[in-house]
Enzyme design. Structure first.
Site, PDB file in Angstrom:
ATOM      1  N   LYS A  67       0.833  -1.211   0.000  1.00  0.00           N
ATOM      2  CA  LYS A  67       0.000   0.000   0.000  1.00  0.00           C
ATOM      3  C   LYS A  67       0.863   1.254   0.000  1.00  0.00           C
ATOM      4  CE  LYS A  67      -2.235  -0.815   3.780  1.00  0.00           C
ATOM      5  NZ  LYS A  67      -1.637  -2.109   4.159  1.00  0.00           N
ATOM      6  N   ARG A 144      -9.853   1.189   8.947  1.00  0.00           N
ATOM      7  CA  ARG A 144      -9.650  -0.243   9.124  1.00  0.00           C
ATOM      8  C   ARG A 144     -10.905  -0.925   9.637  1.00  0.00           C
ATOM      9  NH1 ARG A 144      -5.272   0.518  13.591  1.00  0.00           N
ATOM     10  NH2 ARG A 144      -7.318   0.981  14.444  1.00  0.00           N
TER      11      ARG A 144
END
Length: 287
Positions: A67, A144
């Protein structure tokens, strides 16, 4: 971004109260916001017309998937800040104090950092960026959880969520191969991945990302990059990520991208998936 900062700051100002109380207040605010019909989403000052700002993207993906690498490259290409919550945590770990000690214990066990701490760190980062006149962002490692996604949805518009995917055995090798230069902070990877295709599964090759000569003697391994901790981190992430992915999939904002290999193979295909090939060519020509 101003209202987003105010909202996050209002949450972090409650740090002396139990976290359950903080969550209840956040839920109450979300409920009140959803009931407010008098002000349209488009008229809220922090929901600027996309034509008047840079992209506001989120990058999802398991720990070690890359990422940071791809978000950082895109941030340079699109001239937007790359905000990685993992980096914010590591910066705080470098400081001394109770929060650094708490974070060290959490990270070394492979557990997720609480919403309260993440909001605190993100709020400070957004405040600093706003003072510098930043526009747009690429968030890496946030949200998240569903609760984080809901709060983010209420305070700003996310244009696109890119979910990077990579098979589990490769992820483990990548995580165990990660190295950091103790002097410059550069991120490298010494793992050479060459997995042959079998039983219908394609093979995958990923060359190591080696450091320049002056960094070689200064490489260190992150304390949380042990096989036991990495396996636990992947287990926790997979459990938590599915609802978040579905949250954005149901809104038509999720782009799932299977990495076909290392940067040379994956970068041009990712640009194509994002319709950015021309943008990259123009930047290369200008350089």
């Amino acid at each position: 971004m101003t209202a987003m900062n105010r909202f996050l700051r209002s949450l972090t100002s409650l740090s002396s109260r139990p976290f359950s109380s903080l969550v209840s207040e956040a839920e109450s605010r979300l409920h009140n916001l959803s009931l407010s019909k008098s002000t349209s989403r488009s008229s809220q000052p922090w929901r600027r017309d996309p034509s008047e700002r840079n992209v506001q993207w989120v990058f999802l993906g398991c720990p070690g998937v890359g990422k940071g690498t791809y978000a950082s490259r895109l941030s340079h290409l699109l001239a937007v800040p790359h905000i990685a919550t993992g980096d914010l945590v590591r910066e705080e770990l470098a400081n001394s104090g109770p929060l650094a000690d708490e974070l060290s214990s959490i990270v070394n066990q492979g557990q997720l950092v609480s919403d309260e701490i993440i909001f605190n760190l993100l709020s400070k980062r957004l405040e600093n960026g706003e003072a510098k006149g930043e526009s747009g962002f690429i968030l890496d490692g946030f949200p998240r959880t569903i609760k984080q996604a809901e709060i983010l949805e209420e305070v700003t518009d996310i244009d696109l969520v890119v979910n990077l995917k990579l098979r589990g055995d490769v992820l483990l090798e990548k995580c165990l191969g990660r190295r950091i230069c103790s002097e410059c902070g550069g991120n490298f990877n010494v793992a050479t991945i060459d997995i042959k295709g079998e039983n219908g599964r394609p093979g995958i090759c990923m060359a190591p990302l080696l450091p320049p000569p002056h960094c070689v003697s200064k490489l260190i391994t992150r304390s949380d990059d042990t096989e036991e901790v990495v396996q636990e981190r992947l287990r926790v992430y997979n459990k938590m990520s599915q609802p978040v992915e579905e949250f954005y999939r149901s809104r038509g904002k999720l782009l799932e991208f299977d990495l076909p290999g290392g940067i040379p193979e994956s970068w041009p295909k990712l640009l194509a998936a994002l319709n950015l090939e021309d943008h990259d060519h123009k930047q290369s020509a200008a350089a």
